[in-house]
Design a protein around this motif. Sequence first.
Motif, PDB file in Angstrom:
ATOM      1  N   ASP A  79       0.818  -1.219   0.000  1.00  0.00           N
ATOM      2  CA  ASP A  79       0.000   0.000   0.000  1.00  0.00           C
ATOM      3  C   ASP A  79       0.850   1.266   0.000  1.00  0.00           C
ATOM      4  O   ASP A  79       0.533   2.249   0.671  1.00  0.00           O
ATOM      5  CB  ASP A  79      -0.958  -0.012   1.200  1.00  0.00           C
ATOM      6  N   GLY A  80       1.937   1.218  -0.757  1.00  0.00           N
ATOM      7  CA  GLY A  80       2.766   2.403  -0.924  1.00  0.00           C
ATOM      8  C   GLY A  80       3.630   2.747   0.274  1.00  0.00           C
ATOM      9  O   GLY A  80       4.155   3.873   0.340  1.00  0.00           O
ATOM     10  N   MET A  81       3.795   1.793   1.207  1.00  0.00           N
ATOM     11  CA  MET A  81       4.587   2.051   2.402  1.00  0.00           C
ATOM     12  C   MET A  81       5.566   0.901   2.635  1.00  0.00           C
ATOM     13  O   MET A  81       5.301  -0.242   2.272  1.00  0.00           O
ATOM     14  CB  MET A  81       3.687   2.189   3.638  1.00  0.00           C
ATOM     15  N   ARG A  82       6.688   1.210   3.265  1.00  0.00           N
ATOM     16  CA  ARG A  82       7.571   0.178   3.784  1.00  0.00           C
ATOM     17  C   ARG A  82       7.176  -0.018   5.256  1.00  0.00           C
ATOM     18  O   ARG A  82       7.285   0.914   6.066  1.00  0.00           O
ATOM     19  CB  ARG A  82       9.032   0.597   3.680  1.00  0.00           C
ATOM     20  N   ILE A  83       6.702  -1.201   5.592  1.00  0.00           N
ATOM     21  CA  ILE A  83       6.184  -1.463   6.940  1.00  0.00           C
ATOM     22  C   ILE A  83       7.069  -2.493   7.632  1.00  0.00           C
ATOM     23  O   ILE A  83       7.352  -3.563   7.076  1.00  0.00           O
ATOM     24  CB  ILE A  83       4.734  -1.978   6.897  1.00  0.00           C
ATOM     25  N   GLU A  84       7.490  -2.155   8.832  1.00  0.00           N
ATOM     26  CA  GLU A  84       8.236  -3.082   9.676  1.00  0.00           C
ATOM     27  C   GLU A  84       7.392  -3.373  10.907  1.00  0.00           C
ATOM     28  O   GLU A  84       7.050  -2.457  11.661  1.00  0.00           O
ATOM     29  CB  GLU A  84       9.583  -2.483  10.063  1.00  0.00           C
ATOM     30  N   TRP A  85       7.061  -4.651  11.075  1.00  0.00           N
ATOM     31  CA  TRP A  85       6.196  -5.055  12.178  1.00  0.00           C
ATOM     32  C   TRP A  85       7.052  -5.526  13.362  1.00  0.00           C
ATOM     33  O   TRP A  85       8.045  -6.221  13.197  1.00  0.00           O
ATOM     34  CB  TRP A  85       5.273  -6.198  11.761  1.00  0.00           C
ATOM     35  N   ASP A  86       6.626  -5.153  14.576  1.00  0.00           N
ATOM     36  CA  ASP A  86       7.244  -5.641  15.818  1.00  0.00           C
ATOM     37  C   ASP A  86       8.740  -5.334  15.900  1.00  0.00           C
ATOM     38  O   ASP A  86       9.548  -6.163  16.342  1.00  0.00           O
ATOM     39  CB  ASP A  86       7.010  -7.146  15.984  1.00  0.00           C
ATOM     40  N   VAL A  87       9.111  -4.141  15.509  1.00  0.00           N
ATOM     41  CA  VAL A  87      10.508  -3.720  15.621  1.00  0.00           C
ATOM     42  C   VAL A  87      10.878  -3.632  17.098  1.00  0.00           C
ATOM     43  O   VAL A  87      10.142  -3.044  17.900  1.00  0.00           O
ATOM     44  CB  VAL A  87      10.707  -2.362  14.934  1.00  0.00           C
ATOM     45  N   PRO A  88      12.016  -4.210  17.520  1.00  0.00           N
ATOM     46  CA  PRO A  88      12.397  -4.165  18.936  1.00  0.00           C
ATOM     47  C   PRO A  88      13.027  -2.826  19.320  1.00  0.00           C
ATOM     48  O   PRO A  88      13.856  -2.287  18.588  1.00  0.00           O
ATOM     49  CB  PRO A  88      13.417  -5.297  19.052  1.00  0.00           C
ATOM     50  N   ILE A  89      12.618  -2.301  20.470  1.00  0.00           N
ATOM     51  CA  ILE A  89      13.245  -1.111  21.052  1.00  0.00           C
ATOM     52  C   ILE A  89      13.630  -1.479  22.485  1.00  0.00           C
ATOM     53  O   ILE A  89      12.760  -1.696  23.336  1.00  0.00           O
ATOM     54  CB  ILE A  89      12.294   0.108  21.048  1.00  0.00           C
ATOM     55  N   ARG A  90      14.914  -1.561  22.742  1.00  0.00           N
ATOM     56  CA  ARG A  90      15.394  -2.015  24.047  1.00  0.00           C
ATOM     57  C   ARG A  90      15.455  -0.848  25.035  1.00  0.00           C
ATOM     58  O   ARG A  90      16.052   0.199  24.752  1.00  0.00           O
ATOM     59  CB  ARG A  90      16.767  -2.662  23.917  1.00  0.00           C
ATOM     60  N   MET A  91      14.838  -1.048  26.200  1.00  0.00           N
ATOM     61  CA  MET A  91      14.873  -0.060  27.265  1.00  0.00           C
ATOM     62  C   MET A  91      16.159  -0.201  28.086  1.00  0.00           C
ATOM     63  O   MET A  91      16.868  -1.206  27.991  1.00  0.00           O
ATOM     64  CB  MET A  91      13.647  -0.207  28.164  1.00  0.00           C
ATOM     65  N   ASP A  92      16.451   0.781  28.917  1.00  0.00           N
ATOM     66  CA  ASP A  92      17.715   0.771  29.648  1.00  0.00           C
ATOM     67  C   ASP A  92      17.800  -0.344  30.682  1.00  0.00           C
ATOM     68  O   ASP A  92      18.893  -0.673  31.157  1.00  0.00           O
ATOM     69  CB  ASP A  92      17.989   2.128  30.294  1.00  0.00           C
ATOM     70  N   ASP A  93      16.652  -0.960  31.049  1.00  0.00           N
ATOM     71  CA  ASP A  93      16.694  -2.078  31.997  1.00  0.00           C
ATOM     72  C   ASP A  93      16.626  -3.423  31.280  1.00  0.00           C
ATOM     73  O   ASP A  93      16.484  -4.466  31.925  1.00  0.00           O
ATOM     74  CB  ASP A  93      15.558  -1.972  33.011  1.00  0.00           C
ATOM     75  N   GLY A  94      16.717  -3.424  29.961  1.00  0.00           N
ATOM     76  CA  GLY A  94      16.740  -4.655  29.193  1.00  0.00           C
ATOM     77  C   GLY A  94      15.414  -5.093  28.627  1.00  0.00           C
ATOM     78  O   GLY A  94      15.367  -5.982  27.764  1.00  0.00           O
TER      79      GLY A  94
END
Length: 596
Positions: A10-25
């Motif tokens: 649909d005209g977009m590059r979609i990344e599902w469930d991308v991980p973002i790590r917090m400072d406590d892991g």
Amino acid sequence: MTENKSEIRDGMRIEWDVPIRMDDGVVLRADVFRPVADGRYPVIMTHGPYAKGLSFQDGFPGMWEALSTRYPDAVTGTTNKYQNWETADPEKWVPDGYVCIRVDSRGAGRSPGYLDIFSPQETRDYYECIEWAGTQPWSNGKVGLLGISYYAMNQWQVAALQPPHLAAICPWEGASDYYREFTHHAGILNTFVSVWYPVQVSAVQHGGGGRGDRNPNTGEPIAGSATLSAEDLVANREDSAAELLIHGFDDQYYRDRSPELEKITVPVLSATNWAHHLHTRGGFEGYRRAGSERKWLEVHGLEHFTEFYTDYGVALQKRFFGHFLKGEDTGWDRQPPVELNVRHVDGSFELRPEQEWPLARTRWAELHLHPDDHRLATQPPTAATSARFEALGDGLTFTTEPLGEDTEITGPAAAHLHVSSSTTDADLFLTLRVLDPDGTDITFRSALDPAGVVGAGWLRASHRATDPERSLPHRPWHAHDQPTPLVPGETEALDIEIWPTSVVVPAGHRLAVTIQGRDFEVPGDGPWPETYGVPMRGHGMFVHNDPDDRPAEIYGGTTTLVSGPDQPSYLLLPVIPRTPGSPTATRRGPFPTPRR
């Protein structure tokens, strides 16, 4: 373990469930929608507990039906496949060169961890998500925040922490004080949290499978693949409703969940609604108190989600973010500081630019209560008079004579009342009303209630102490830090805040105020719509009937209102002169006819 996937559709590059790590892991999961072409783009972000994979249509079918049928412009120009409750539609933003990111907050949706709404930990997580987004190779380093309700409230919170890559915020109808707006109305517990939390938050807690829903675009369960036991789910979340009964005053628990608005320095567009008994006040207070030198206020009506999605709302948002995130000439440098959609009784709105809030030309009108004949008049009674009412009954209603000319009331309001109680406390519920020439209530489509009232104020009498440094005549500030019980039979003066409102009352109509010891209900036989089992009869689902907070032996007594030369009881209303010198306006609408 959750794996993120990338695809072009649909005209977009979609990344599902991308991980973002917090400072406590702990690893939070985000869906990232961005342009297909390589480049660096500004970011529009939300972070919250409603499950990023739950489609608007499946999770909130009644609201979707209302939006898509009444306001077709809100759902045109998009496939609507990526619609998510109270967040921006990426199909309306990515083609304009934005990256849209939705993050499931800690313990919610597909993000593991301990679920604790509006907590300092959750706010710190949001800070880290902003900094992550601002440093990705596809980011231009500028992050903007945009969303409704929860996704507006936590904007106020995180902006006060001043993340370096945060460039602008647009909180759209979100409370800015966890005690005074989200959980209590002037000391009286609002039962919203106990009703809302099980349906919208714990139902999509990570590990619970939520409603059993799956993301219609990926087929993945919206609350993660793991299934935790009921006991483990309970142990892994804060009992937010129970905490409200433990903390009856504005203590550290609420302060930890309320932003220091004065620390906000980024540009702010605060958009709020005239009639939302959870969010209205927060938009005005956020605008007034935010420390930013570049801030704007917009006020509208209708259902609390509607204008966020309409062409009107999206255009406003894009002009704001285009200016501050992309450096485009959107005309925002000519945007008035305040823009109001003034309400009319036919359901239309008058779009009008203003320079400040409250309006400098306001004529503050005192309307005195006459207990002997239930009048509202510009002069006080010539002698002391009183009237009694049973706290849990119909109360007292005071009305003006038919107005001789069209009269605009726009702004914050207040009441100064002298009352006594047969018990050691009393809850006061004030409802502003407009009556047509036949005496029938004029109501408005507002928040989630098709029969919303004109204005409302509340006060628990034992919370009557005000902070003189923070109080204004039209907006008393109650400390809510300790009780001051009533002595039965002794009269006390109460200053009651009435949340901002707007209405143009036609000539021949009357203003009225009803004073009760319980929630007001619009007269009539219904049938009344329900949200999460709560009948809506003027105040939406924001009612005050918790028996632990309001035991009948204390709040079911007899209340006496006194008014006279030495003990005046009156309303303070913001009357706006409608003169040739007033700012120009355009009429928007007509919108759906108000219910009568």
